[in-house]
Scaffold this active site. Structure first.
Site, mmCIF file in Angstrom:
data_model
loop_
_atom_site.group_PDB
_atom_site.id
_atom_site.type_symbol
_atom_site.label_atom_id
_atom_site.label_comp_id
_atom_site.label_asym_id
_atom_site.label_seq_id
_atom_site.Cartn_x
_atom_site.Cartn_y
_atom_site.Cartn_z
ATOM 1 N N ARG A 221 0.855 -1.191 0.000
ATOM 2 C CA ARG A 221 0.000 0.000 0.000
ATOM 3 C C ARG A 221 0.887 1.235 0.000
ATOM 4 O O ARG A 221 1.885 1.309 0.719
ATOM 5 C CB ARG A 221 -0.925 0.006 1.231
ATOM 6 C CG ARG A 221 -2.036 -1.035 1.174
ATOM 7 C CD ARG A 221 -3.044 -0.690 0.080
ATOM 8 N NE ARG A 221 -4.148 -1.635 -0.016
ATOM 9 C CZ ARG A 221 -4.200 -2.666 -0.851
ATOM 10 N NH1 ARG A 221 -3.157 -2.917 -1.647
ATOM 11 N NH2 ARG A 221 -5.255 -3.452 -0.894
ATOM 12 N N GLU A 250 -4.589 6.836 -5.966
ATOM 13 C CA GLU A 250 -4.525 6.142 -7.248
ATOM 14 C C GLU A 250 -5.829 6.314 -8.018
ATOM 15 O O GLU A 250 -6.900 6.032 -7.458
ATOM 16 C CB GLU A 250 -4.227 4.654 -7.028
ATOM 17 C CG GLU A 250 -2.879 4.402 -6.387
ATOM 18 C CD GLU A 250 -2.642 2.940 -6.055
ATOM 19 O OE1 GLU A 250 -1.478 2.582 -5.792
ATOM 20 O OE2 GLU A 250 -3.619 2.151 -6.026
ATOM 21 N N HIS A 271 0.588 0.270 -10.147
ATOM 22 C CA HIS A 271 -0.206 -0.717 -9.402
ATOM 23 C C HIS A 271 -0.546 -1.922 -10.291
ATOM 24 O O HIS A 271 -1.694 -2.349 -10.394
ATOM 25 C CB HIS A 271 -1.484 -0.086 -8.854
ATOM 26 C CG HIS A 271 -2.055 -0.826 -7.680
ATOM 27 N ND1 HIS A 271 -2.674 -0.209 -6.633
ATOM 28 C CD2 HIS A 271 -2.093 -2.163 -7.377
ATOM 29 C CE1 HIS A 271 -3.073 -1.112 -5.740
ATOM 30 N NE2 HIS A 271 -2.718 -2.302 -6.176
#
Length: 300
Positions: A221, A250, A271
């Site tokens: 994270r 994000e 990601h």
């Protein structure tokens, strides 16, 4: 996702949206009984506007975008998907470690700039490289992903240590105390959840305590890392590299410090550590199996 979602066999009316903005959520869930969702925020207000909602199936492991207390109060079942691709994330982590120890982006930059063509010799020695066999990897987080990273690292000959939580009052058997691990690790790979204890886990003090030349990998994270401190440590040369697959926002704004700043020893990816085609297919399969089981239970 780039793989199609299987459809439940139980009779249903299937409505699918390719993208849902924050202002569209309420209108799109009003008639839903089963909701499949990834990053959209499902708050108590949203649930109150969907009186028939019985199940929320998250297409992810993280559950922080759903108000779980509100769901329980309203009798709404919330399910997530776990362990659908631990090998995918672990492969990405190791790919980044290899890039940073073998200096792949920097070598490619020299070649692209024409430096190899200008060299008098058949090879170049601008960047020192290290063998993984001489290095120690610290894994912070003892779930399936951390287990896979440890397994892959050992296959490369790395020594692996399990890192104890920073706030632990005692060190569990087989673990190394957090501060000791910072001083010992050549690579520290983060695989812990984000909570009140881990938010901002890696800051200036932690980077200063790390072994000179060490590498940080974060596929967990974004908010585990204080980015200003990370930048300062890389710019000073104390840290040897970093690989960041997650940010605290994000998608990030264009002026995010990790996007406006570029460093040859810092890899930033969007990601995607989890997103192999195989992992996406597994995620879809598990999620729909859970939906199917719920729907059958309700209809019986």
């Amino acid at each position: 996702m780039r793989v199609p979602l299987p459809r439940p066999q139980t009779a249903n009316e299937w409505i699918e949206y390719a993208y849902t903005g924050a202002g569209e959520v309420i209108d799109r869930v009003r008639e839903a009984q089963v909701l499949l969702v990834n990053k959209c925020r499902i708050t108590a207000e949203v649930m109150d506007q969907a009186p028939g909602l019985k199940m929320i199936q998250l297409m992810a492991t993280g559950m922080d975008n759903v108000d779980q207390v509100a769901a329980r109060e309203r009798g709404i079942v919330v399910r997530n998907v776990v362990n659908y691709g631990p090998d995918a994330v672990a492969e990405h982590a190791m790919a980044c470690v290899l890039q940073l120890t073998r200096r792949v982006p920097e070598w490619q930059g020299l070649v692209n700039a024409g430096q190899w063509s200008k060299s008098r010799f058949f090879c170049m020695h601008d960047f020192p490289m290290r063998s993984l066999k001489s290095m120690t990897l610290g894994v912070l987080g003892n779930g399936a992903i951390g287990d896979h990273v440890a397994q892959f690292a050992r296959a490369f000959g790395m020594a692996v240590i399990r890192v104890e939580r920073r706030d632990a009052t005692e060190v569990r058997p087989g673990y190394v105390a957090f501060q000791e691990a910072l001083a010992r690790c050549d690579v520290l790979s983060l695989h812990c959840p984000l909570n009140d204890q881990t938010r901002g886990l890696m800051g200036a003090a932690e980077f200063a305590a790390m072994k000179p030349g060490a590498i940080l990998v974060n596929t967990a994270r974004g908010a585990l890392v204080q980015f200003d401190a990370l930048k300062a440590s890389l710019d000073s040369g104390h840290l040897g590299g970093a690989a960041i697959d997650v940010l605290e926002i994000e998608p990030p704004p264009a002026d995010h410090p990790m996007l406006t700043w570029s460093h040859p020893r810092c890899i930033v990816t969007p990601h995607i550590a989890w997103a192999t085609l195989e992992a996406q297919a597994n995620l879809a399969s598990i999620a729909m199996r859970q939906v199917e089981e719920f729907m059958r239970g309700v209809s019986q």
